[in-house]
Design an enzyme around this catalytic site. Structure first.
Site, PDB file in Angstrom:
ATOM      1  N   GLY A  46      43.956  35.432  76.677  1.00 21.77           N
ATOM      2  CA  GLY A  46      44.754  34.706  75.702  1.00 21.77           C
ATOM      3  C   GLY A  46      44.070  33.413  75.304  1.00 21.77           C
ATOM      4  CD  GLN A  51      43.660  27.666  75.489  1.00 22.41           C
ATOM      5  OE1 GLN A  51      44.332  28.619  75.103  1.00 22.41           O
ATOM      6  NE2 GLN A  51      42.951  27.696  76.614  1.00 22.41           N
ATOM      7  CB  CYS A  88      43.997  27.758  81.619  1.00 26.38           C
ATOM      8  SG  CYS A  88      44.106  27.152  79.937  1.00 26.38           S
ATOM      9  CG  LEU A  89      39.816  31.190  78.436  1.00 26.57           C
ATOM     10  CD1 LEU A  89      39.733  31.824  77.052  1.00 26.57           C
ATOM     11  CD2 LEU A  89      38.717  31.704  79.342  1.00 26.57           C
ATOM     12  CG  HIS A 130      48.977  30.547  79.986  1.00 24.48           C
ATOM     13  ND1 HIS A 130      48.644  30.070  81.234  1.00 24.48           N
ATOM     14  CD2 HIS A 130      47.979  30.139  79.157  1.00 24.48           C
ATOM     15  CE1 HIS A 130      47.495  29.408  81.153  1.00 24.48           C
ATOM     16  NE2 HIS A 130      47.066  29.441  79.907  1.00 24.48           N
ATOM     17  CD  GLU A 131      47.169  31.771  75.863  1.00 21.80           C
ATOM     18  OE1 GLU A 131      46.841  30.744  75.231  1.00 21.80           O
ATOM     19  OE2 GLU A 131      46.579  32.137  76.894  1.00 21.80           O
ATOM     20  CG  HIS A 134      47.777  26.397  75.821  1.00 13.67           C
ATOM     21  ND1 HIS A 134      47.157  25.310  76.395  1.00 13.67           N
ATOM     22  CD2 HIS A 134      47.374  27.473  76.538  1.00 13.67           C
ATOM     23  CE1 HIS A 134      46.410  25.703  77.406  1.00 13.67           C
ATOM     24  NE2 HIS A 134      46.528  27.021  77.519  1.00 13.67           N
TER      25      HIS A 134
END
Length: 161
Positions: A46, A51, A88-89, A130-131, A134
């Site tokens: 994701g 991000q 997380c990226l 999660h996304e 953000h």
């Protein structure tokens, strides 16, 4: 398509609320394409627009069943609870234990502005939450019960909860 730079946890952009998308144009299509390419290149499941330093309500995900693009996502309903590891990226090299709903129902627009609903369970539910977090300036590190360290087995950490 192009790879975009993924911003890391220290970047203040990740703590800001994203604005809704109101133009469904080539610029949005390019953003979605670039985000998908960036997510796949980074081996993520994701990626949210903040991000990649874009404060718009845009998310891409692929939990194994193909690419999902969500524009202006809204969580409609959640059910149950699951506790599991998340990474997380934008937080490279770290993971934590996070409680999330077991099921999620959300509505969103596609790249052309058409509205859809999605229901997700387990990993997909976790990813949606999660996304979309953000997009509101929240990160998993804000809600994790504890950090998972490199020498820990994620399954053992999950069993501990």
């Amino acid at each position: 398509m192009a790879l975009r730079k993924i911003v890391c946890i220290e970047d203040e952009l990740l703590r800001k609320k994203s604005r809704p998308v109101d133009k469904f144009d080539e610029k949005l299509h390019r953003l979605l394409d670039d985000m998908a390419e960036t997510m796949y290149h980074a081996n993520g499941c994701g990626l949210a627009a903040p991000q990649v330093a874009v404060l718009r309500r845009v998310v891409v995900m692929d939990c194994g069943d193909g690419l999902i693009e969500m524009v202006n996502p809204e969580i409609l309903e959640t059910e149950g609870e699951q506790d599991g590891p998340e990474g997380c990226l934008s937080v490279p090299g770290r993971r934590g234990m996070v409680k999330r709903p077991m099921k999620v129902r959300a509505r969103f627009q596609d790249r052309n502005g058409e509205w859809y609903e999605i229901e997700g369970e387990e990993l997909l539910a976790r990813c949606i939450m999660h996304e979309t977090d953000h997009l509101d300036g929240r990160m998993y590190v804000d809600i994790m019960s504890r950090e998972i360290f490199e020498d820990e087995d994620a399954d053992a950490a999950e069993d501990e909860q």
